[in-house]
Each structure stands twice: as structure tokens, then as C-alpha cells.
Write a protein that holds these residues in place. Structure first.
Motif, short mmCIF file in Angstrom:
data_model
loop_
_atom_site.label_atom_id
_atom_site.label_comp_id
_atom_site.label_asym_id
_atom_site.label_seq_id
_atom_site.Cartn_x
_atom_site.Cartn_y
_atom_site.Cartn_z
N LEU A 74 0.86 -1.18 0.00
CA LEU A 74 0.00 0.00 0.00
C LEU A 74 0.89 1.23 0.00
O LEU A 74 2.11 1.11 0.05
CB LEU A 74 -0.95 -0.02 1.21
CG LEU A 74 -0.32 -0.10 2.60
CD1 LEU A 74 -0.03 1.28 3.17
CD2 LEU A 74 -1.26 -0.84 3.52
N LEU A 75 0.29 2.38 -0.08
CA LEU A 75 1.03 3.64 -0.05
C LEU A 75 0.67 4.41 1.21
O LEU A 75 -0.45 4.33 1.69
CB LEU A 75 0.68 4.50 -1.28
CG LEU A 75 1.02 3.90 -2.63
CD1 LEU A 75 0.43 4.78 -3.74
CD2 LEU A 75 2.53 3.76 -2.80
N VAL A 76 1.65 5.18 1.70
CA VAL A 76 1.42 6.09 2.82
C VAL A 76 1.66 7.50 2.30
O VAL A 76 2.76 7.82 1.84
CB VAL A 76 2.36 5.78 4.00
CG1 VAL A 76 2.17 6.80 5.11
CG2 VAL A 76 2.13 4.38 4.53
N LEU A 77 0.62 8.31 2.36
CA LEU A 77 0.71 9.68 1.88
C LEU A 77 1.12 10.59 3.02
O LEU A 77 0.57 10.51 4.11
CB LEU A 77 -0.64 10.12 1.33
CG LEU A 77 -0.63 11.44 0.56
CD1 LEU A 77 -1.60 11.37 -0.60
CD2 LEU A 77 -0.95 12.60 1.47
N GLY A 78 2.09 11.43 2.76
CA GLY A 78 2.49 12.44 3.73
C GLY A 78 3.99 12.59 3.81
O GLY A 78 4.73 11.69 3.43
N PRO A 79 4.39 13.71 4.25
CA PRO A 79 3.52 14.80 4.61
C PRO A 79 3.04 15.60 3.40
O PRO A 79 3.72 15.69 2.39
CB PRO A 79 4.39 15.67 5.51
CG PRO A 79 5.80 15.39 5.08
CD PRO A 79 5.80 13.98 4.59
N LEU A 80 1.86 16.15 3.54
CA LEU A 80 1.33 17.17 2.63
C LEU A 80 1.59 18.48 3.35
O LEU A 80 1.10 18.68 4.47
CB LEU A 80 -0.17 16.97 2.40
CG LEU A 80 -0.89 18.11 1.67
CD1 LEU A 80 -0.37 18.26 0.25
CD2 LEU A 80 -2.39 17.86 1.65
N THR A 81 2.38 19.34 2.75
CA THR A 81 2.82 20.55 3.42
C THR A 81 2.63 21.76 2.52
O THR A 81 3.00 21.71 1.35
CB THR A 81 4.32 20.47 3.78
OG1 THR A 81 4.61 19.18 4.30
CG2 THR A 81 4.72 21.53 4.76
N VAL A 82 2.08 22.82 3.08
CA VAL A 82 1.98 24.10 2.38
C VAL A 82 2.57 25.16 3.30
O VAL A 82 2.29 25.17 4.51
CB VAL A 82 0.51 24.44 2.03
CG1 VAL A 82 0.41 25.83 1.41
CG2 VAL A 82 -0.06 23.39 1.07
N ASP A 83 3.38 26.01 2.74
CA ASP A 83 3.97 27.10 3.52
C ASP A 83 2.84 27.85 4.21
O ASP A 83 1.85 28.21 3.59
CB ASP A 83 4.74 28.04 2.58
CG ASP A 83 5.51 29.09 3.32
OD1 ASP A 83 4.86 29.94 3.98
OD2 ASP A 83 6.74 29.10 3.25
#
Length: 167
Positions: A74-83
Motif C-alpha cells: 500500500l502507499l502512505v501519503l504524507g507529509p502534505l505541506t503548504v507554507d
């Protein structure tokens, strides 16, 4: 007011330092102790599924995806980061769309993450059924989310979630 163009592109090897600075600004020094980081410990992101967002030449966002398993891959998403100074402008949504579209096109079946359910629900994420998956450390079950990229992919996923080294 001048509108600067947003560019979403695959992460480049030279982006690593800017992404680390972005993570430090957005999440602070305690980020390494979080379960979300533990899910990705010891593995490298899958390059073709990782994207950055730039305004002109300034890196303002990043999303990474790594490999894991729990019965099946499976896949692990992250981190999703926005300034933090660019939040609320759709940059996170653009990164999520690029990453999920790429993962689906590549034939991956399931992606999970630890995050805010109301935010990620719009991308098709839902809480993982209780007892189905065991993260490497305790996590609020309401924040432990998954999304099938291929119908039926969740049927074979259960047990301990462990990071994988991408082949």
C-alpha cells in the motif's frame, strides 16, 4: 494585486533542502515524534508520486508518498505541506490531486494517511475500520484514514502497517 502562477511538478532531487525547511516551518521540531512520521520511517518516498508546488521559483508546497505494507503493498501519503503564508489558496488540493492521479495511473491500490478527516474527506478518504490496521504507534482512529485507488484493494489489507524500502 499581482497573481503569481502556481506550478505543480514532480519533486526534483535538488528540492530536498527546501522541502525540509518547509516541513520545519509548517510542523516544527516535534514532527519526528508523530505517528505519521513513524509510518514513513526508514523508507524513501516514491519519486514518481511526489510533487512540489512553486510560486515563481519559491517552493511553497510539497506532498510525498512512500511504500508500506499490511498484508499487501500500500502507499502512505504524507507529509502534505503548504507554507503557512500560502495556506488557503488551493495549493494543498492541487498537490493532492496530482499525487492521487499519479498513484491511480501507476496502478496502486490503496493509500493511507494520518490527518484531519474533514479536510481529506473531499479527496475520498475515510476512517479505517477499527482493528483493521495497526499503525507503528498509537493514533487517534478518527485521523487514521484510507482511500481505495482501485476497487476492492482494501479487501486484502490488514494487520501491522510497516514501511517498505522501494525496489
Amino acid at each position: 494585486m499581482t497573481t503569481l502562477p502556481l506550478i505543480i511538478r514532480h519533486e526534483h532531487a535538488g528540492d530536498a533542502e527546501a522541502i525540509e525547511r518547509l516541513h520545519a516551518r509548517a510542523f516544527g521540531p516535534g514532527r519526528f515524534a508523530r505517528t505519521a512520521y513513524r509510518l514513513r520511517e526508514g523508507t524513501a518516498p516514491v519519486a514518481e508520486l511526489c510533487f512540489t508546488a512553486l510560486v515563481a521559483t519559491y517552493l511553497v508546497g510539497s506532498v510525498r508518498v512512500g511504500p508500506a505494507e499490511a498484508g499487501d503493498p500500500l502507499l502512505v501519503l504524507g507529509p502534505l505541506t503548504v507554507d503557512p503564508s500560502f495556506e488557503g489558496r488551493g495549493i494543498g488540493a492541487a498537490l493532492m490531486t496530482a499525487c492521487l492521479d499519479a498513484a491511480t495511473a501507476a496502478g496502486h491500490g490503496l493509500v493511507l494517511l494520518i490527518g484531519d478527516a474533514p479536510y481529506y474527506r473531499r479527496f475520498g478518504f475515510a476512517p479505517i475500520p477499527p482493528g483493521r490496521l495497526v499503525p507503528p504507534s498509537p493514533v487517534d482512529p478518527a485521523r487514521f484514514l484510507w482511500r481505495e485507488l482501485r476497487p476492492g484493494a482494501a479487501a486484502t489489507i490488514s494487520g501491522n502497517v510497516t514501511a517498505l524500502r522501494w525496489r
